[in-house]
Design a protein around this motif. Structure first.
Motif, PDB file in Angstrom:
ATOM      1  N   PHE A 197       0.805  -1.224   0.000  1.00 30.15           N
ATOM      2  CA  PHE A 197       0.000   0.000   0.000  1.00 30.15           C
ATOM      3  C   PHE A 197       0.841   1.278   0.000  1.00 30.15           C
ATOM      4  N   ALA A 198       0.347   2.267  -0.731  1.00 31.55           N
ATOM      5  CA  ALA A 198       0.958   3.596  -0.685  1.00 31.55           C
ATOM      6  C   ALA A 198       0.352   4.346   0.501  1.00 31.55           C
ATOM      7  N   ASP A 199       1.191   5.072   1.210  1.00 34.20           N
ATOM      8  CA  ASP A 199       0.774   5.748   2.440  1.00 34.20           C
ATOM      9  C   ASP A 199      -0.420   6.689   2.278  1.00 34.20           C
ATOM     10  N   TRP A 200      -0.473   7.347   1.141  1.00 34.61           N
ATOM     11  CA  TRP A 200      -1.475   8.406   0.999  1.00 34.61           C
ATOM     12  C   TRP A 200      -2.879   7.884   0.701  1.00 34.61           C
ATOM     13  N   LYS A 233      -6.547   6.071   0.591  1.00 34.16           N
ATOM     14  CA  LYS A 233      -7.668   5.592   1.384  1.00 34.16           C
ATOM     15  C   LYS A 233      -8.212   4.363   0.666  1.00 34.16           C
TER      16      LYS A 233
END
Lengths: 270, 243
Positions: free
Chosen positions: B86-89, B91
Protein backbone atom coordinates in the motif's frame (compact mmCIF):
# COMPACT_ATOMS: atom_id res chain seq x y z
CA UNK A 1 -2.71 3.62 -19.28
CA UNK A 2 -0.14 6.40 -18.93
CA UNK A 3 -2.94 8.87 -18.25
CA UNK A 4 -4.24 6.64 -15.46
CA UNK A 5 -0.77 6.31 -13.93
CA UNK A 6 -0.35 10.09 -14.07
CA UNK A 7 -3.68 10.54 -12.32
CA UNK A 8 -2.44 8.63 -9.26
CA UNK A 9 1.05 10.15 -9.28
CA UNK A 10 -0.37 13.67 -9.36
CA UNK A 11 -2.94 12.85 -6.71
CA UNK A 12 -0.21 11.62 -4.36
CA UNK A 13 1.98 14.67 -5.08
CA UNK A 14 -0.78 17.27 -4.77
CA UNK A 15 -1.73 15.92 -1.34
CA UNK A 16 1.69 17.11 -0.17
CA UNK A 17 2.31 20.14 -2.35
CA UNK A 18 -1.02 21.98 -2.40
CA UNK A 19 -0.90 22.71 1.38
CA UNK A 20 2.80 23.63 1.17
CA UNK A 21 2.32 26.00 -1.76
CA UNK A 22 -0.75 27.46 -0.08
CA UNK A 23 1.13 28.23 3.14
CA UNK A 24 3.96 29.85 1.18
CA UNK A 25 1.57 32.13 -0.69
CA UNK A 26 -0.30 33.06 2.50
CA UNK A 27 2.96 33.93 4.28
CA UNK A 28 4.05 36.08 1.31
CA UNK A 29 0.68 37.82 1.52
CA UNK A 30 1.24 38.54 5.22
CA UNK A 31 4.73 39.86 4.47
CA UNK A 32 3.25 42.10 1.81
CA UNK A 33 0.78 43.52 4.33
CA UNK A 34 3.60 44.33 6.75
CA UNK A 35 5.72 46.05 4.11
CA UNK A 36 2.75 47.82 2.63
CA UNK A 37 1.53 49.15 5.97
CA UNK A 38 4.96 50.70 6.60
CA UNK A 39 5.03 49.38 10.14
CA UNK A 40 8.39 49.61 11.90
CA UNK A 41 10.06 48.56 15.12
CA UNK A 42 8.73 51.55 17.06
CA UNK A 43 5.22 50.31 16.65
CA UNK A 44 6.14 47.06 18.34
CA UNK A 45 5.63 44.95 15.24
CA UNK A 46 9.29 44.77 14.30
CA UNK A 47 9.78 41.35 15.83
CA UNK A 48 6.68 39.86 14.20
CA UNK A 49 7.76 41.41 10.94
CA UNK A 50 11.25 39.87 11.14
CA UNK A 51 9.83 36.51 12.12
CA UNK A 52 7.52 36.61 9.11
CA UNK A 53 10.45 37.34 6.80
CA UNK A 54 12.38 34.48 8.41
CA UNK A 55 9.38 32.16 8.05
CA UNK A 56 9.08 33.14 4.41
CA UNK A 57 12.72 32.37 3.68
CA UNK A 58 12.45 29.03 5.49
CA UNK A 59 9.33 28.17 3.49
CA UNK A 60 11.04 28.93 0.19
CA UNK A 61 13.89 26.62 1.20
CA UNK A 62 11.36 24.01 2.38
CA UNK A 63 9.54 24.04 -0.96
CA UNK A 64 12.80 23.40 -2.82
CA UNK A 65 13.97 20.69 -0.41
CA UNK A 66 10.58 18.94 -0.28
CA UNK A 67 10.33 19.00 -4.09
CA UNK A 68 13.70 17.27 -4.41
CA UNK A 69 13.03 14.76 -1.64
CA UNK A 70 9.55 13.86 -2.90
CA UNK A 71 10.79 13.36 -6.47
CA UNK A 72 13.36 10.88 -5.19
CA UNK A 73 10.98 9.19 -2.74
CA UNK A 74 8.14 8.81 -5.27
CA UNK A 75 10.45 6.80 -7.51
CA UNK A 76 12.31 4.87 -4.81
CA UNK A 77 9.40 4.06 -2.50
CA UNK A 78 6.86 3.91 -5.30
CA UNK A 79 8.70 1.50 -7.59
CA UNK A 80 11.73 -0.05 -5.94
CA UNK A 81 10.35 -0.83 -2.47
CA UNK A 82 7.16 -2.62 -1.36
CA UNK A 83 4.83 -0.50 -3.50
CA UNK A 84 6.67 -1.97 -6.49
CA UNK A 85 4.89 -5.27 -5.79
CA UNK A 86 1.68 -3.57 -6.90
CA UNK A 87 3.08 -1.26 -9.58
CA UNK A 88 4.98 -3.97 -11.46
CA UNK A 89 2.05 -6.39 -11.47
CA UNK A 90 -0.50 -4.05 -13.03
CA UNK A 91 -0.76 -4.51 -16.80
CA UNK A 92 1.47 -1.62 -17.91
CA UNK A 93 4.95 -1.54 -19.43
CA UNK A 94 7.86 -0.48 -17.20
CA UNK A 95 8.58 2.53 -19.45
CA UNK A 96 5.10 3.82 -18.75
CA UNK A 97 5.79 3.66 -15.01
CA UNK A 98 9.02 5.63 -15.52
CA UNK A 99 7.35 8.14 -17.85
CA UNK A 100 4.59 8.78 -15.33
CA UNK A 101 7.07 9.39 -12.51
CA UNK A 102 9.22 11.63 -14.76
CA UNK A 103 6.36 13.73 -16.12
CA UNK A 104 4.81 14.26 -12.69
CA UNK A 105 8.23 15.14 -11.19
CA UNK A 106 9.00 17.69 -13.91
CA UNK A 107 5.56 19.30 -13.73
CA UNK A 108 5.68 19.52 -9.91
CA UNK A 109 9.19 21.05 -10.03
CA UNK A 110 8.05 23.69 -12.51
CA UNK A 111 4.97 24.45 -10.43
CA UNK A 112 7.16 24.81 -7.31
CA UNK A 113 9.37 27.31 -9.12
CA UNK A 114 6.30 29.12 -10.44
CA UNK A 115 4.79 29.35 -6.95
CA UNK A 116 8.11 30.68 -5.62
CA UNK A 117 8.19 33.36 -8.35
CA UNK A 118 4.57 34.32 -7.65
CA UNK A 119 5.38 34.58 -3.93
CA UNK A 120 8.28 36.95 -4.69
CA UNK A 121 5.96 39.00 -6.89
CA UNK A 122 3.38 39.18 -4.09
CA UNK A 123 5.98 40.70 -1.78
CA UNK A 124 8.00 42.81 -4.19
CA UNK A 125 5.69 43.90 -7.00
CA UNK A 126 4.44 47.44 -7.22
CA UNK A 127 2.22 49.53 -9.48
CA UNK A 128 3.72 49.36 -12.95
CA UNK A 129 6.03 46.47 -12.14
CA UNK A 130 5.23 44.54 -15.30
CA UNK A 131 5.56 47.69 -17.41
CA UNK A 132 9.07 48.24 -16.02
CA UNK A 133 9.87 44.60 -16.67
CA UNK A 134 8.94 44.96 -20.35
CA UNK A 135 11.06 48.12 -20.53
CA UNK A 136 14.09 46.28 -19.19
CA UNK A 137 13.50 43.51 -21.69
CA UNK A 138 13.21 45.99 -24.58
CA UNK A 139 16.56 47.56 -23.69
CA UNK A 140 18.19 44.16 -23.43
CA UNK A 141 16.64 43.05 -26.70
CA UNK A 142 17.87 46.18 -28.48
CA UNK A 143 21.42 45.64 -27.24
CA UNK A 144 21.64 41.90 -27.86
CA UNK A 145 21.28 40.46 -31.35
CA UNK A 146 18.92 37.43 -31.45
CA UNK A 147 17.63 38.22 -27.95
CA UNK A 148 14.35 36.40 -28.54
CA UNK A 149 16.08 33.35 -29.89
CA UNK A 150 18.45 33.28 -26.92
CA UNK A 151 15.58 33.66 -24.48
CA UNK A 152 13.65 30.76 -26.03
CA UNK A 153 16.83 28.66 -26.14
CA UNK A 154 17.48 29.41 -22.45
CA UNK A 155 13.99 28.38 -21.42
CA UNK A 156 14.24 25.15 -23.45
CA UNK A 157 17.67 24.49 -21.90
CA UNK A 158 16.35 24.89 -18.38
CA UNK A 159 13.44 22.55 -19.18
CA UNK A 160 15.67 19.87 -20.74
CA UNK A 161 18.18 20.36 -17.91
CA UNK A 162 15.42 19.60 -15.40
CA UNK A 163 14.41 16.39 -17.22
CA UNK A 164 18.09 15.51 -17.39
CA UNK A 165 18.61 15.99 -13.64
CA UNK A 166 15.53 13.97 -12.69
CA UNK A 167 16.36 11.18 -15.13
CA UNK A 168 19.92 11.03 -13.76
CA UNK A 169 18.51 10.51 -10.27
CA UNK A 170 16.26 7.72 -11.62
CA UNK A 171 19.11 6.03 -13.50
CA UNK A 172 21.27 6.20 -10.36
CA UNK A 173 18.56 4.55 -8.24
CA UNK A 174 18.08 1.90 -10.93
CA UNK A 175 21.84 1.22 -11.00
CA UNK A 176 21.89 1.05 -7.20
CA UNK A 177 19.07 -1.51 -7.45
CA UNK A 178 21.46 -3.89 -9.24
CA UNK A 179 23.45 -4.28 -6.03
CA UNK A 180 22.34 -7.05 -3.70
CA UNK A 181 22.62 -4.87 -0.60
CA UNK A 182 23.40 -1.24 0.36
CA UNK A 183 21.30 -0.15 -2.60
CA UNK A 184 20.96 3.46 -1.43
CA UNK A 185 24.73 3.75 -1.02
CA UNK A 186 25.32 2.35 -4.49
CA UNK A 187 22.70 4.70 -5.91
CA UNK A 188 24.57 7.69 -4.45
CA UNK A 189 27.82 6.31 -5.85
CA UNK A 190 26.19 5.80 -9.26
CA UNK A 191 24.99 9.41 -9.19
CA UNK A 192 28.50 10.70 -8.48
CA UNK A 193 30.05 8.50 -11.18
CA UNK A 194 27.42 9.59 -13.73
CA UNK A 195 28.00 13.25 -12.87
CA UNK A 196 31.75 12.87 -13.29
CA UNK A 197 31.35 10.99 -16.55
CA UNK A 198 29.08 13.65 -18.03
CA UNK A 199 31.27 16.49 -16.89
CA UNK A 200 34.23 14.79 -18.59
CA UNK A 201 32.21 14.42 -21.80
CA UNK A 202 31.23 18.08 -21.53
CA UNK A 203 34.83 19.18 -21.13
CA UNK A 204 35.98 17.08 -24.08
CA UNK A 205 33.25 18.56 -26.27
CA UNK A 206 34.23 21.99 -24.97
CA UNK A 207 37.82 21.43 -26.08
CA UNK A 208 37.09 20.07 -29.53
CA UNK A 209 33.49 20.98 -30.20
CA UNK A 210 33.42 24.74 -30.34
CA UNK A 211 36.94 26.22 -30.62
CA UNK A 212 35.51 29.56 -31.81
CA UNK A 213 34.55 30.26 -28.18
CA UNK A 214 38.20 30.90 -27.34
CA UNK A 215 38.65 33.10 -30.40
CA UNK A 216 35.49 34.96 -29.55
CA UNK A 217 36.63 35.60 -25.99
CA UNK A 218 39.89 37.04 -27.32
CA UNK A 219 37.90 39.29 -29.60
CA UNK A 220 35.81 40.43 -26.66
CA UNK A 221 38.88 41.62 -24.76
CA UNK A 222 40.64 43.10 -27.77
CA UNK A 223 37.79 45.03 -29.35
CA UNK A 224 35.85 46.47 -26.51
CA UNK A 225 33.29 48.35 -28.56
CA UNK A 226 30.02 47.78 -26.72
CA UNK A 227 28.00 46.77 -29.75
CA UNK A 228 30.60 44.28 -30.86
CA UNK A 229 30.87 42.84 -27.36
CA UNK A 230 27.12 42.20 -27.29
CA UNK A 231 27.18 40.65 -30.75
CA UNK A 232 30.01 38.30 -29.75
CA UNK A 233 28.27 37.57 -26.44
CA UNK A 234 25.15 36.58 -28.32
CA UNK A 235 27.10 34.21 -30.59
CA UNK A 236 29.01 32.61 -27.74
CA UNK A 237 25.86 32.20 -25.66
CA UNK A 238 23.98 30.73 -28.60
CA UNK A 239 26.70 28.19 -29.39
CA UNK A 240 27.15 27.21 -25.75
CA UNK A 241 23.41 26.82 -25.23
CA UNK A 242 22.98 24.68 -28.34
CA UNK A 243 25.89 22.43 -27.43
CA UNK A 244 24.64 22.19 -23.86
CA UNK A 245 21.17 21.33 -25.10
CA UNK A 246 22.43 18.61 -27.43
CA UNK A 247 24.51 17.08 -24.65
CA UNK A 248 21.57 17.22 -22.22
CA UNK A 249 19.26 15.48 -24.69
CA UNK A 250 21.86 12.72 -25.10
CA UNK A 251 22.15 12.45 -21.31
CA UNK A 252 18.37 12.13 -20.91
CA UNK A 253 18.19 9.39 -23.52
CA UNK A 254 21.05 7.44 -21.90
CA UNK A 255 19.55 7.80 -18.40
CA UNK A 256 16.12 6.64 -19.54
CA UNK A 257 17.51 3.68 -21.48
CA UNK A 258 19.46 2.55 -18.40
CA UNK A 259 16.43 2.97 -16.13
CA UNK A 260 14.04 1.19 -18.48
CA UNK A 261 16.44 -1.70 -19.08
CA UNK A 262 17.00 -2.32 -15.38
CA UNK A 263 13.32 -2.07 -14.45
CA UNK A 264 12.27 -4.37 -17.31
CA UNK A 265 15.00 -6.99 -17.24
CA UNK A 266 16.84 -6.80 -13.92
CA UNK A 267 14.13 -5.96 -11.42
CA UNK A 268 14.62 -7.72 -8.09
CA UNK A 269 12.41 -6.32 -5.35
CA UNK A 270 13.55 -7.19 -1.83
CA UNK B 1 -7.35 -23.12 -24.49
CA UNK B 2 -6.31 -26.76 -24.22
CA UNK B 3 -2.74 -26.12 -23.29
CA UNK B 4 -1.67 -26.06 -19.65
CA UNK B 5 -2.22 -22.81 -17.85
CA UNK B 6 1.30 -22.74 -16.45
CA UNK B 7 4.18 -24.31 -18.36
CA UNK B 8 7.79 -24.17 -17.14
CA UNK B 9 10.63 -25.72 -19.14
CA UNK B 10 14.11 -25.88 -17.69
CA UNK B 11 13.24 -22.76 -15.70
CA UNK B 12 16.05 -21.39 -13.55
CA UNK B 13 16.78 -18.24 -11.62
CA UNK B 14 20.15 -17.17 -10.31
CA UNK B 15 20.84 -14.22 -8.01
CA UNK B 16 24.46 -13.14 -8.42
CA UNK B 17 25.97 -16.51 -7.45
CA UNK B 18 23.06 -18.12 -5.64
CA UNK B 19 20.80 -20.53 -7.48
CA UNK B 20 17.27 -19.84 -6.30
CA UNK B 21 15.62 -22.17 -8.82
CA UNK B 22 17.17 -24.91 -10.92
CA UNK B 23 15.75 -26.74 -13.90
CA UNK B 24 12.08 -26.46 -13.02
CA UNK B 25 9.83 -28.43 -15.37
CA UNK B 26 6.28 -27.99 -14.31
CA UNK B 27 2.88 -28.00 -15.97
CA UNK B 28 -0.24 -26.95 -14.13
CA UNK B 29 -3.71 -27.17 -15.62
CA UNK B 30 -6.87 -25.11 -15.21
CA UNK B 31 -9.46 -25.17 -12.47
CA UNK B 32 -7.12 -26.54 -9.82
CA UNK B 33 -6.27 -25.57 -6.28
CA UNK B 34 -2.55 -26.17 -6.08
CA UNK B 35 -0.33 -25.97 -3.01
CA UNK B 36 3.25 -24.85 -3.54
CA UNK B 37 4.94 -26.41 -0.57
CA UNK B 38 8.47 -26.29 0.68
CA UNK B 39 10.58 -25.13 3.60
CA UNK B 40 11.77 -21.54 3.92
CA UNK B 41 14.24 -20.64 1.19
CA UNK B 42 13.17 -23.45 -1.13
CA UNK B 43 12.26 -21.06 -3.97
CA UNK B 44 8.50 -20.71 -3.55
CA UNK B 45 8.48 -16.92 -3.67
CA UNK B 46 10.98 -16.84 -6.54
CA UNK B 47 8.77 -19.16 -8.62
CA UNK B 48 5.69 -17.05 -7.93
CA UNK B 49 7.55 -13.82 -8.72
CA UNK B 50 8.63 -15.29 -12.06
CA UNK B 51 5.02 -16.17 -12.82
CA UNK B 52 3.72 -12.70 -12.06
CA UNK B 53 6.53 -10.98 -13.96
CA UNK B 54 8.35 -9.42 -11.00
CA UNK B 55 11.47 -11.39 -11.94
CA UNK B 56 12.88 -12.45 -15.30
CA UNK B 57 14.12 -16.05 -15.72
CA UNK B 58 17.87 -16.64 -15.94
CA UNK B 59 17.35 -19.92 -17.82
CA UNK B 60 14.58 -21.80 -19.55
CA UNK B 61 11.10 -20.63 -20.35
CA UNK B 62 7.83 -19.94 -18.59
CA UNK B 63 4.43 -19.30 -20.10
CA UNK B 64 1.12 -18.45 -18.50
CA UNK B 65 -1.86 -19.25 -20.74
CA UNK B 66 0.60 -19.42 -23.63
CA UNK B 67 2.13 -15.98 -22.99
CA UNK B 68 5.46 -14.99 -21.49
CA UNK B 69 4.66 -13.00 -18.33
CA UNK B 70 4.02 -9.40 -19.34
CA UNK B 71 1.23 -6.91 -19.87
CA UNK B 72 -1.08 -9.55 -21.36
CA UNK B 73 -0.74 -11.98 -18.43
CA UNK B 74 -0.72 -9.28 -15.74
CA UNK B 75 -4.22 -8.25 -16.82
CA UNK B 76 -5.49 -11.73 -15.92
CA UNK B 77 -3.25 -12.95 -13.12
CA UNK B 78 -4.18 -11.94 -9.60
CA UNK B 79 -1.18 -11.79 -7.30
CA UNK B 80 -1.09 -11.55 -3.53
CA UNK B 81 2.45 -10.79 -2.37
CA UNK B 82 3.82 -11.81 1.02
CA UNK B 83 4.03 -8.17 2.08
CA UNK B 84 2.03 -4.94 2.10
CA UNK B 85 2.15 -2.93 -1.10
CA UNK B 86 0.00 0.00 0.00
CA UNK B 87 0.96 3.60 -0.69
CA UNK B 88 0.77 5.75 2.44
CA UNK B 89 -1.47 8.41 1.00
CA UNK B 90 -4.27 6.10 -0.14
CA UNK B 91 -7.67 5.59 1.38
CA UNK B 92 -9.63 2.39 0.75
CA UNK B 93 -11.62 4.26 -1.90
CA UNK B 94 -8.43 5.25 -3.76
CA UNK B 95 -7.17 1.69 -3.79
CA UNK B 96 -10.50 0.36 -5.10
CA UNK B 97 -10.41 2.96 -7.89
CA UNK B 98 -6.82 2.03 -8.63
CA UNK B 99 -7.77 -1.63 -9.09
CA UNK B 100 -10.78 -0.66 -11.18
CA UNK B 101 -8.63 1.56 -13.41
CA UNK B 102 -5.90 -0.96 -14.06
CA UNK B 103 -7.45 -4.42 -13.90
CA UNK B 104 -10.13 -5.16 -16.50
CA UNK B 105 -11.29 -8.19 -14.48
CA UNK B 106 -11.84 -6.32 -11.19
CA UNK B 107 -15.32 -6.57 -9.69
CA UNK B 108 -15.67 -3.41 -7.62
CA UNK B 109 -19.06 -4.30 -6.20
CA UNK B 110 -17.67 -7.54 -4.86
CA UNK B 111 -14.68 -5.79 -3.31
CA UNK B 112 -16.94 -3.19 -1.68
CA UNK B 113 -19.12 -5.94 -0.21
CA UNK B 114 -16.08 -7.73 1.16
CA UNK B 115 -14.78 -4.49 2.68
CA UNK B 116 -18.19 -3.88 4.26
CA UNK B 117 -18.17 -7.33 5.82
CA UNK B 118 -14.68 -6.58 7.21
CA UNK B 119 -16.03 -3.26 8.56
CA UNK B 120 -13.63 -1.30 6.37
CA UNK B 121 -15.10 2.07 5.35
CA UNK B 122 -14.30 3.59 1.93
CA UNK B 123 -12.90 6.69 3.65
CA UNK B 124 -10.55 4.76 5.96
CA UNK B 125 -6.88 5.54 5.61
CA UNK B 126 -4.99 2.34 4.87
CA UNK B 127 -1.98 3.55 6.84
CA UNK B 128 -3.93 3.56 10.10
CA UNK B 129 -5.37 0.04 9.74
CA UNK B 130 -4.06 -2.86 11.80
CA UNK B 131 -1.73 -5.33 10.15
CA UNK B 132 -4.42 -8.03 10.12
CA UNK B 133 -6.97 -5.72 8.50
CA UNK B 134 -4.46 -4.68 5.85
CA UNK B 135 -3.78 -8.34 5.03
CA UNK B 136 -7.48 -9.09 4.75
CA UNK B 137 -8.02 -6.02 2.57
CA UNK B 138 -5.19 -7.05 0.28
CA UNK B 139 -6.61 -10.57 -0.02
CA UNK B 140 -10.14 -9.23 -0.66
CA UNK B 141 -8.80 -7.11 -3.51
CA UNK B 142 -6.91 -10.04 -5.02
CA UNK B 143 -9.97 -12.29 -4.79
CA UNK B 144 -12.33 -9.65 -6.23
CA UNK B 145 -10.75 -10.14 -9.62
CA UNK B 146 -12.15 -12.66 -12.11
CA UNK B 147 -8.70 -13.91 -13.10
CA UNK B 148 -7.64 -17.19 -14.65
CA UNK B 149 -4.75 -17.54 -12.24
CA UNK B 150 -4.43 -16.52 -8.60
CA UNK B 151 -0.92 -16.52 -7.17
CA UNK B 152 -1.14 -16.32 -3.40
CA UNK B 153 2.20 -16.07 -1.66
CA UNK B 154 1.98 -17.14 2.00
CA UNK B 155 -1.58 -15.87 2.48
CA UNK B 156 -1.94 -17.40 5.92
CA UNK B 157 1.50 -16.87 7.42
CA UNK B 158 1.53 -14.68 10.46
CA UNK B 159 -2.20 -14.42 11.10
CA UNK B 160 -4.24 -15.87 13.96
CA UNK B 161 -6.32 -19.06 13.40
CA UNK B 162 -9.61 -17.14 13.09
CA UNK B 163 -8.12 -14.91 10.40
CA UNK B 164 -6.71 -18.04 8.76
CA UNK B 165 -10.20 -19.48 8.46
CA UNK B 166 -11.50 -16.19 7.09
CA UNK B 167 -8.73 -16.15 4.49
CA UNK B 168 -9.25 -19.75 3.39
CA UNK B 169 -12.99 -19.24 3.16
CA UNK B 170 -12.50 -16.07 1.16
CA UNK B 171 -10.28 -17.93 -1.28
CA UNK B 172 -12.66 -20.88 -1.59
CA UNK B 173 -15.83 -18.88 -2.02
CA UNK B 174 -14.49 -16.27 -4.39
CA UNK B 175 -12.27 -17.82 -6.97
CA UNK B 176 -13.61 -18.45 -10.38
CA UNK B 177 -14.10 -22.23 -10.81
CA UNK B 178 -12.38 -22.19 -14.21
CA UNK B 179 -9.35 -20.61 -12.59
CA UNK B 180 -6.31 -22.11 -10.97
CA UNK B 181 -5.24 -21.00 -7.52
CA UNK B 182 -1.60 -21.48 -6.54
CA UNK B 183 -1.04 -21.09 -2.81
CA UNK B 184 2.48 -21.10 -1.44
CA UNK B 185 2.86 -22.00 2.21
CA UNK B 186 4.78 -23.98 4.74
CA UNK B 187 1.68 -24.31 6.96
CA UNK B 188 0.36 -27.33 5.16
CA UNK B 189 -2.03 -28.66 7.79
CA UNK B 190 -4.29 -25.64 7.36
CA UNK B 191 -4.59 -25.72 3.58
CA UNK B 192 -4.36 -29.42 2.94
CA UNK B 193 -8.12 -30.02 3.09
CA UNK B 194 -8.78 -27.60 0.21
CA UNK B 195 -6.01 -28.58 -2.22
CA UNK B 196 -6.32 -30.70 -5.36
CA UNK B 197 -2.62 -30.96 -6.09
CA UNK B 198 0.65 -30.20 -4.39
CA UNK B 199 4.04 -29.20 -5.76
CA UNK B 200 6.99 -29.81 -3.45
CA UNK B 201 9.98 -27.52 -3.77
CA UNK B 202 13.29 -28.20 -2.13
CA UNK B 203 16.48 -26.22 -2.59
CA UNK B 204 15.20 -24.64 -5.77
CA UNK B 205 14.09 -27.89 -7.42
CA UNK B 206 10.66 -29.41 -7.91
CA UNK B 207 10.85 -32.70 -6.04
CA UNK B 208 7.24 -33.76 -6.40
CA UNK B 209 3.99 -32.82 -8.15
CA UNK B 210 1.00 -35.00 -7.39
CA UNK B 211 -2.70 -35.07 -6.64
CA UNK B 212 -3.36 -34.86 -2.90
CA UNK B 213 -5.64 -37.92 -3.00
CA UNK B 214 -2.92 -40.01 -4.63
CA UNK B 215 -0.42 -39.08 -1.94
CA UNK B 216 -2.85 -39.90 0.84
CA UNK B 217 -3.79 -43.24 -0.76
CA UNK B 218 -0.21 -44.31 -1.33
CA UNK B 219 1.42 -43.06 1.85
CA UNK B 220 -1.54 -43.67 4.14
CA UNK B 221 -1.01 -40.35 5.89
CA UNK B 222 -1.70 -36.67 5.46
CA UNK B 223 0.33 -34.45 3.13
CA UNK B 224 1.41 -32.54 6.22
CA UNK B 225 2.99 -35.68 7.66
CA UNK B 226 4.57 -36.58 4.34
CA UNK B 227 6.04 -33.08 4.18
CA UNK B 228 7.43 -33.31 7.72
CA UNK B 229 9.04 -36.68 7.04
CA UNK B 230 10.43 -35.49 3.76
CA UNK B 231 12.18 -32.41 5.04
CA UNK B 232 13.07 -33.58 8.53
CA UNK B 233 14.82 -36.77 7.46
CA UNK B 234 17.88 -35.14 6.02
CA UNK B 235 18.68 -31.51 6.72
CA UNK B 236 21.20 -31.55 3.89
CA UNK B 237 18.54 -32.68 1.46
CA UNK B 238 18.99 -35.65 -0.80
CA UNK B 239 16.82 -38.29 0.77
CA UNK B 240 13.50 -36.73 0.05
CA UNK B 241 10.26 -37.60 -1.54
CA UNK B 242 11.21 -38.38 -5.11
CA UNK B 243 14.34 -40.26 -4.08
Amino acid sequence: MLAKLLKYDFKAMFKIFLPLWGVLLVVSGINRLFTGAGLDAEQGLGLVNSLMVLLYVLLIVAVMVVTTVIIIARFYQGLLKDEGYLMFTIPVKPWQLVASKLISAVVISMLSVLVAIVSVLIIASYQGFFYDLTQVWEVLARMTPNANGLAILSVVSVFVGLICAVSQVYASMALGHLAGSHRVGFAVLAFIVLSMAWSTVGTVIGLFGYPDVTTSLTTVTVESEAAQVMSVFSDVMGTALIWGLVLDVVRCVVHLIITNYILSRRLNLE
Amino acid sequence: MNQDLIACQGLGKTFSHTKALTDVNLNIGRGKLVGLLGPNGSGKTTLIKLMCGLLQPSFGSLTINGYTPGVETKAHVSYLPDRMYFADWMKTRDLLSFFQDFYPDFDRKKAEDMCASLKIQPGDRIKSMSKGTKEKLQLSLAMSRQSYLYLLDEPIAGVDPAARDFILNTILTNYNPEATVLISTHLIGDVERVLDEVVFLHQGRVVGHEAVDDIRAREGKSVDDVFRDMFRANPQGGDYYAG
